[in-house]
Design an enzyme around this catalytic site. Structure first.
Site, PDB file in Angstrom:
ATOM      1  N   LYS A  41      34.090  29.867 -13.889  1.00  0.00           N
ATOM      2  CA  LYS A  41      34.303  28.422 -13.765  1.00  0.00           C
ATOM      3  C   LYS A  41      32.995  27.755 -14.168  1.00  0.00           C
ATOM      4  O   LYS A  41      31.940  28.077 -13.617  1.00  0.00           O
ATOM      5  CB  LYS A  41      34.636  28.124 -12.302  1.00  0.00           C
ATOM      6  CG  LYS A  41      35.284  26.805 -12.087  1.00  0.00           C
ATOM      7  CD  LYS A  41      35.793  26.686 -10.660  1.00  0.00           C
ATOM      8  CE  LYS A  41      37.296  26.739 -10.622  1.00  0.00           C
ATOM      9  NZ  LYS A  41      37.895  26.191  -9.431  1.00  0.00           N
ATOM     10  N   ASP A 132      43.483  22.838  -0.292  1.00  0.00           N
ATOM     11  CA  ASP A 132      44.144  22.383  -1.526  1.00  0.00           C
ATOM     12  C   ASP A 132      45.125  23.459  -1.996  1.00  0.00           C
ATOM     13  O   ASP A 132      45.184  23.773  -3.175  1.00  0.00           O
ATOM     14  CB  ASP A 132      43.080  22.087  -2.592  1.00  0.00           C
ATOM     15  CG  ASP A 132      43.650  21.309  -3.766  1.00  0.00           C
ATOM     16  OD1 ASP A 132      44.694  20.637  -3.594  1.00  0.00           O
ATOM     17  OD2 ASP A 132      43.061  21.374  -4.864  1.00  0.00           O
TER      18      ASP A 132
END
Ligand code: ADE
Length: 444
Positions: A41, A132
């Protein structure tokens, strides 16, 4: 001639893009020496940092690296260059659960749900909450087992913009628990369990339990628990869904309740977590043993960065991503408030007047205007023109939306900061720059 693959951190050869989001990009990578695949990422460093969070960063990386479970994407390493932050993750080859959903039987759905619950309860037992959870964060490996990604990363810099404020790129509110929406203070475990319940509903039915074409209605449905469970599901599946998607956290099934539920227990073999092992964490140029981090991390080093500064601020709920989009040239800020609309208007008027704004009320909105004086002392065009609107989210929660029509950005920021500080329900507010079409909410 083929292009040389880029090597980062001195050891990972970068390949294709696996995913892209507001946070930056996820790239496929191979460890040059071992050939092992990874997903990296990549975040823009400028959007992340404040050095005072080093200690917290250190602790968080330590915690996240210690999560070792067959159904959790492993965080291997965090590092930074001059301009980027790299989060090196286990590579998961089977794609997102999202793409498999419509093809699953109830039995297959249950197996996936059992794995999700195993992973989520493992993290909860270690004090880490996802916040999330949604199918996009659930990846599939080559054997059809799930791996949850981004555990503990929910507040990572995808929400941070150049200005260091929270920005929105988070998409759907459909998975968010009612108590989070209402910002009433919540138990991270029970709100993750709610999201697991929404995921289960989606896995079993292919549909969302709560959906609407505007945010206010959607939030109302979530807060009321207003959903329909299809009668064609087995009675056990219907029952567990009803008990998990209970809008009252106190009566909602907790982890123990889920694991004791008859439907859940069928064909259940709990996953066995991997043995913990000590590894090295890299942050910037510093390699530190997890066990030694707290003592030895150099919080003054200029090369070190904070990739996790927002972890721990996740009680904040970013509503702005739920709204439809607007013109790129426009700037809006939205914050939630528990003040009633009449009070909000009065208070906004008072604050703006004190700051030298002229205030007009029209069509349920406030227009806040500051005029530039001409050399002759005459009033000329506004140096800043802002409109303020209030929308209802639930009986006790409102959204104030400020929109700059024209003028001085720094003054606009000051106004937004003052209003959100004095009237907002949250500690943090976000200033966002969004794109295309106006909001359609229940304007009061
Ligand atoms: N996309 C996002 N994260 C990923 C991962 N860890 N593996 C494969 N694809 C991904």
């Amino acid at each position: 001639m083929t292009k040389e693959a880029k090597v980062i951190m001195g050891k990972y050869k970068i390949g294709c893009t696996l995913g892209e989001g507001g946070f930056g990009t996820v790239k496929f990578a191979r460890h040059v020496a071992t050939g092992e695949p990874f997903a990296i990422k990549i975040l823009e460093r400028h959007s992340v940092l404040a050095r005072k969070f080093h200690e917290q960063l250190k602790r968080e990386i330590g915690t996240l690296k210690l999560l070792r479970h067959p159904h959790i994407v492993r965080l291997h390493e965090v590092s930074a260059s001059q301009t980027k932050i790299y989060i090196v993750l286990e590579y998961v080859s089977g794609g997102e659960l999202y793409n498999k959903i419509r093809k699953l039987s109830e039995q297959e759905g249950r197996k996936i749900f059992q794995q999700i619950i195993d992973a989520v309860s493992y993290c909860h037992d270690r004090g880490v909450y996802h916040r999330d959870l949604k199918p996009e964060n659930i990846l599939m490996d080559a054997k059809g087992n799930i791996k949850i990604s981004d555990f503990g990363l929910s507040a990572l810099p995808q929400h941070l913009g150049r200005d260091g404020l929270l920005h929105t790129t988070c998409g759907s509110p459909n998975y968010v628990a009612p108590e989070v929406l209402l910002n009433r203070g919540y138990d991270g475990s029970l709100s993750d369990i709610w999201s697991c319940g929404v995921v289960l509903y989606v896995i079993l039915t292919g549909d969302l339990p709560f959906d609407a074409n505007n945010i206010a209605l959607l939030c109302q449905k979530i807060v009321k628990g207003d959903m329909k469970i299809p009668k064609w599901l087995s009675p056990g599946a219907q029952d567990i869904l009803k008990r998990i998607l209970d809008p009252r956290p106190i009566t909602r099934l907790n982890m123990a309740g889920i694991k004791a539920h008859d439907w859940f227990k069928q064909d259940y073999t709990p996953a066995v977590p991997y043995e913990d092992e000590e590894e090295c964490t890299t942050i910037g140029d510093a390699s530190v043993s997890i066990k030694q981090q707290t003592e030895e991390y150099d919080s003054t080093s200029p090369t070190q960065i904070n990739a996790f500064q927002l972890i721990g601020m996740s009680s904040y709920f970013d509503l702005s991503g739920f709204f439809e989009k607007e013109e790129a040239s426009e700037r809006k800020i939205r914050f939630t408030s528990t003040y009633l609309p009449a009070d909000l208007f009065e208070k906004i008027e008072g604050i703006a007047s004190t700051m030298g704004f002229q205030v007009l009320r029209a069509n349920g909105k406030l227009k806040l205007m500051q005029r530039r004086k001409t050399t002759l002392g005459l009033k000329s065009t506004p140096s800043l023109l802002v409109s303020a609107e209030v929308f209802q989210i639930s009986p006790s929660l409102y959204v104030v939306e400020l929109r700059k029509s024209c003028g001085d950005s720094s003054l606009y920021r000051k106004l937004c900061a003052k209003l959100s500080e004095d009237l907002g329900a949250y500690e943090c507010q976000q200033l966002q720059k969004t794109h295309s079409c106006p909001v359609s909410l229940c304007a009061l």
